[in-house]
Scaffold this motif. Sequence first.
Motif, PDB file in Angstrom:
ATOM      1  N   ILE A 130       2.812  -2.506   3.852  1.00  5.69           N
ATOM      2  CA  ILE A 130       2.353  -1.134   4.058  1.00  5.69           C
ATOM      3  C   ILE A 130       3.563  -0.204   4.033  1.00  5.69           C
ATOM      4  CG2 ILE A 130       1.205   0.446   5.663  1.00  5.69           C
ATOM      5  CD1 ILE A 130      -0.004  -2.266   6.900  1.00  5.69           C
TER       6      ILE A 130
ATOM      7  N   ASP B  14      -8.162  -1.814   3.312  1.00  7.91           N
ATOM      8  CA  ASP B  14      -6.768  -1.406   3.495  1.00  7.91           C
ATOM      9  C   ASP B  14      -6.549  -0.737   4.846  1.00  7.91           C
ATOM     10  OD1 ASP B  14      -5.947  -2.308   0.989  1.00  7.91           O
ATOM     11  OD2 ASP B  14      -6.284  -0.358   0.023  1.00  7.91           O
TER      12      ASP B  14
ATOM     13  N   VAL C 228      -6.765   4.263  -0.402  1.00  3.42           N
ATOM     14  CA  VAL C 228      -6.830   3.399   0.774  1.00  3.42           C
ATOM     15  C   VAL C 228      -8.284   3.018   1.021  1.00  3.42           C
ATOM     16  CG1 VAL C 228      -6.350   3.212   3.240  1.00  3.42           C
ATOM     17  CG2 VAL C 228      -4.760   4.447   1.758  1.00  3.42           C
TER      18      VAL C 228
ATOM     19  N   ILE D 135       0.860  -1.174   0.000  1.00  5.19           N
ATOM     20  CA  ILE D 135       0.000   0.000   0.000  1.00  5.19           C
ATOM     21  C   ILE D 135       0.901   1.229   0.000  1.00  5.19           C
ATOM     22  CG2 ILE D 135      -1.836   1.250   1.192  1.00  5.19           C
ATOM     23  CD1 ILE D 135      -2.580  -1.393   2.578  1.00  5.19           C
TER      24      ILE D 135
ATOM     25  N   LYS E   6      -6.544  -3.142   7.597  1.00  3.44           N
ATOM     26  CA  LYS E   6      -5.283  -3.890   7.582  1.00  3.44           C
ATOM     27  C   LYS E   6      -4.172  -3.079   8.223  1.00  3.44           C
ATOM     28  CE  LYS E   6      -1.807  -5.690   4.356  1.00  3.44           C
ATOM     29  NZ  LYS E   6      -1.475  -5.980   2.933  1.00  3.44           N
TER      30      LYS E   6
END
Length: 362
Positions: free
Chosen positions: A305, A350, A346, A2, A353
């Motif tokens: 991330i 997401d 996002v 991400i 997470k």
Amino acid sequence: MIPLVKPYIAPREQMMPAVEKILYSGYIAEGQEVYDFEDELKQFVGNNKLLALQSGTAALHIALSLLEIGAGDEVISTAMTAEPTNTTIALTGAKIVWGDVDERTGLMDAASVEHKITERTKAIVVVHYAGMVCDMDAFNRISTKYQIPIIEDAAHSFGSRYDGKVIGSNSRFTCYSFQAIKQMTTVDGGAIAFIREEDVEPARKLRWFGLDKKVSRLNNDITRAGYKYGMNNVTAAIGRVQLQSIPSVLNRYIENGKYFDQVLKDVPGVTLIPYYENTEPSYWLYTMKVEHRKDFIRRMEDAGITASTLHHRSDTHSVFAESKCELPGLDKFYREFVHIPCGWWVSDEDREKIAEAIKKGW
């Protein structure tokens, strides 16, 4: 993974016809498309005194130029920002004086700034870092007390609010960036907003060599040399399409930011940043402080991330050696702050997470 930043570009079916129309129109330099973009920006910002420019850096330079800042002058700024804020000041020949930051927020501390004011201080540059808004109640008092103009660097804070209004109608100058990774991008671009009508026309001339675009070149007289800082019609066309989506894009940043404000507030090892009274962030980056930052970043990377400090404090650059001073608030903040993804890309999944990964510890 991400990503921490990602440009939003409107759908092809919206963007390409608008761009192609300008590309093949025979007029791609500054023209009506730029002026239409300006009008739409004025509506969004809520200020009818605004000019579109080539970049946020150009906006800062024009503000400093209108104040006739140069050698022998001082400009108070912050080292907690991207480099162009301060390299632009350096170009004028003025000395940068560092104001310290509030160690809770990373934003410039008004008390520190007031302590640094001298008879040579010609401007204060406040940076609304990462979409958070400085304590403008305090800075407004300082500006009025000492009659020193404020330049708001809003490169990170398009859509942030102060006193219930979108940033752009409080200080003498507000400078925006529409560079590639900002909340609204025109690929590259910027704008400057004013509160004094008498600043608009001189700025309009400065953005185009000192020429008055409203008058034929054959009848022009340059009284002050300017720059090539105008926006072109192609960039403006992109901007006009982008503006159609900006309310929903910004809303997603803000929704995600408020989500993190709630779910991370009691996580061990995390300290959330308080927002000043009368301000509303637009969460360009979600910023917080963490213990053992290197371990935190590594843990996030393992979870797919991106987490990063992103910016390097300006006072470490050799070009600013003359301005070196003790900044204890910045020292403390800089050891602990980090950014996590918060933008339009996002998703709900997401952000859950990200929150769960943080809650597991590092």
